[in-house]
Scaffold this motif. Sequence first.
Motif, short mmCIF file in Angstrom:
data_model
loop_
_atom_site.label_atom_id
_atom_site.label_comp_id
_atom_site.label_asym_id
_atom_site.label_seq_id
_atom_site.Cartn_x
_atom_site.Cartn_y
_atom_site.Cartn_z
N ALA A 30 0.84 -1.21 0.00
CA ALA A 30 0.00 0.00 0.00
C ALA A 30 0.87 1.25 0.00
CB ALA A 30 -0.92 -0.01 1.22
N ALA A 31 1.95 1.24 0.80
CA ALA A 31 2.84 2.40 0.83
C ALA A 31 3.46 2.64 -0.54
CB ALA A 31 3.92 2.19 1.89
N ALA A 32 3.85 1.56 -1.22
CA ALA A 32 4.44 1.69 -2.55
C ALA A 32 3.44 2.27 -3.53
CB ALA A 32 4.93 0.33 -3.04
N HIS A 33 2.19 1.80 -3.48
CA HIS A 33 1.16 2.29 -4.39
C HIS A 33 0.83 3.76 -4.14
CE1 HIS A 33 -0.46 -2.02 -5.29
NE2 HIS A 33 0.63 -1.73 -5.94
N MET A 34 1.07 4.23 -2.90
CA MET A 34 0.75 5.62 -2.57
C MET A 34 1.94 6.54 -2.76
SD MET A 34 -1.84 5.22 0.65
CE MET A 34 -2.54 6.85 0.39
N GLY A 35 2.98 6.06 -3.40
CA GLY A 35 4.08 6.93 -3.79
C GLY A 35 5.20 7.07 -2.79
N ALA A 36 5.27 6.19 -1.78
CA ALA A 36 6.37 6.26 -0.84
C ALA A 36 7.69 5.98 -1.54
CB ALA A 36 6.16 5.26 0.30
N THR A 37 8.73 6.65 -1.08
CA THR A 37 10.07 6.41 -1.60
C THR A 37 10.64 5.13 -1.03
OG1 THR A 37 10.39 8.80 -1.70
CG2 THR A 37 12.37 7.44 -1.84
N GLY A 38 10.30 4.83 0.22
CA GLY A 38 10.80 3.63 0.88
C GLY A 38 10.08 3.42 2.19
N ALA A 39 10.39 2.30 2.86
CA ALA A 39 9.80 1.96 4.15
C ALA A 39 10.91 1.75 5.17
CB ALA A 39 8.94 0.71 4.05
N LEU A 59 13.82 -0.71 1.21
CA LEU A 59 13.62 -0.99 2.63
C LEU A 59 14.85 -0.56 3.43
CD1 LEU A 59 11.88 -2.43 4.83
CD2 LEU A 59 13.25 -4.47 4.36
N ARG A 60 14.60 0.18 4.51
CA ARG A 60 15.65 0.51 5.48
C ARG A 60 15.35 -0.21 6.78
NH1 ARG A 60 15.83 6.46 7.35
NH2 ARG A 60 15.62 5.85 9.52
N LEU A 61 16.29 -0.99 7.26
CA LEU A 61 16.17 -1.66 8.54
C LEU A 61 17.03 -0.93 9.56
CD1 LEU A 61 16.29 -5.44 7.52
CD2 LEU A 61 14.29 -4.02 8.00
N ASP A 62 16.40 -0.44 10.63
CA ASP A 62 17.09 0.38 11.63
C ASP A 62 17.44 -0.45 12.85
OD1 ASP A 62 16.82 2.53 9.99
OD2 ASP A 62 15.48 3.68 11.29
N LEU A 63 18.67 -0.32 13.31
CA LEU A 63 19.07 -0.87 14.59
C LEU A 63 18.85 0.18 15.67
CD1 LEU A 63 20.84 -2.49 12.42
CD2 LEU A 63 22.39 -2.92 14.33
N ASP A 64 18.44 -0.26 16.85
CA ASP A 64 18.43 0.65 17.99
C ASP A 64 19.66 0.38 18.84
OD1 ASP A 64 17.86 -1.74 19.32
OD2 ASP A 64 15.75 -1.26 19.61
N GLY A 65 19.87 1.22 19.84
CA GLY A 65 21.06 1.08 20.67
C GLY A 65 21.18 -0.28 21.33
N PRO A 66 20.11 -0.78 22.02
CA PRO A 66 20.22 -2.09 22.66
C PRO A 66 20.54 -3.23 21.69
CG PRO A 66 18.37 -0.88 23.56
CD PRO A 66 18.87 -0.07 22.40
N THR A 67 19.94 -3.18 20.48
CA THR A 67 20.22 -4.23 19.51
C THR A 67 21.68 -4.17 19.06
OG1 THR A 67 17.94 -4.20 18.70
CG2 THR A 67 19.59 -5.18 17.24
N ALA A 84 17.93 -5.94 2.79
CA ALA A 84 17.69 -4.52 3.06
C ALA A 84 18.47 -3.67 2.06
CB ALA A 84 18.11 -4.17 4.48
N ASP A 85 17.87 -2.58 1.66
CA ASP A 85 18.57 -1.63 0.78
C ASP A 85 19.46 -0.69 1.59
OD1 ASP A 85 17.18 -2.04 -2.02
OD2 ASP A 85 15.60 -2.10 -0.51
N LEU A 86 19.03 -0.42 2.83
CA LEU A 86 19.77 0.49 3.71
C LEU A 86 19.70 -0.05 5.12
CD1 LEU A 86 18.08 3.76 2.43
CD2 LEU A 86 20.50 3.29 2.12
N VAL A 87 20.68 0.33 5.92
CA VAL A 87 20.66 0.02 7.35
C VAL A 87 20.79 1.33 8.11
CG1 VAL A 87 21.91 -1.06 9.25
CG2 VAL A 87 21.60 -2.29 7.11
N GLY A 88 19.96 1.50 9.13
CA GLY A 88 20.07 2.67 9.99
C GLY A 88 20.86 2.33 11.24
N LEU A 89 21.92 3.08 11.49
CA LEU A 89 22.75 2.89 12.68
C LEU A 89 22.50 4.03 13.66
CD1 LEU A 89 26.23 1.71 11.32
CD2 LEU A 89 24.43 0.33 12.34
#
Length: 280
Positions: A30-39, A59-67, A84-89
């Motif tokens: 649904a996000a893709a159909h509504m024009g989102a750049t990524g999730a 897709l960006r997968l984010d790590l939090d501090g505890p992980t 994943a296309d991107l990782v958030g640190l």
Amino acid sequence: MVDGPDEHPLDGVWVPLDPARDDLAHALTAAAHMGATGAILPLGRLSPNAPQGHWPLPLRLDLDGPTLRASGSTALDRARALQADLVGLPVQEGDDALLRDGLITAGRQDLEVVLCVTDPAEAPYAVALAEGSDQVVGISLARYDEEALDLLSSRVDLGLLSGAPEFASAYRRGAGGMEGFPATLSPAAGSWLLGLCRRDVEVALGLERRLLRFLEGHLRPSVRRLTGPGEDARPAELALHGAVGGWLDGDQGRGEGALGPERLRARLLEEIPELAHLLT
């Protein structure tokens, strides 16, 4: 999204989603159909049974501090396995060794990194980390802070994303990506508002002020009523926003004194009728 001459590939609308949703694959589509750049999904809360690969949008997968502290750079192995296309640190100066090891691992895994800054005071450290790694392609700032945005936007080679609801104010300070409210309300509305920033930022600032009043006056009180003591409010927040915007199914609005999604949507359109053509 087609990049213009002054745009970065990360510019646009990045939609955060609750990874525990039973209909996660549908929400991504649904996000893709509504024009989102990524999730954006938090890696530490992603179920082992979550859909893998063949994502309908970047897709960006984010790590939090505890992980990051518990798993170290091995968490990036899972992100790579999930395609994943991107990782958030998460940027925190006390995690210097872990972050630098993570950036080295990202290089080996050929993963591009977004540095996620929660505390604006960490912005100079994020810039220093970015200067030492070719894997860093962008920086995300969770809160609106003029000094931090001015500093981060000085790196024109990096994408700058804002998770703050002050989307137009952040755009005026150099942010080209939106990854919070109002994108959570509707990816289509987020895309339209970001386009409005490019065309006429003063008009967008007026809409920002009205959206902030709706957020503070209606959405946040409803989320508080839907969230129990000690409970993480984020899933309820994302579900309620998506239900009010009409693009996600949600079972929200049963908390004591809380308005249901339909009544909240009606109130929203009374206050900001410009969004009527964007909410389903």
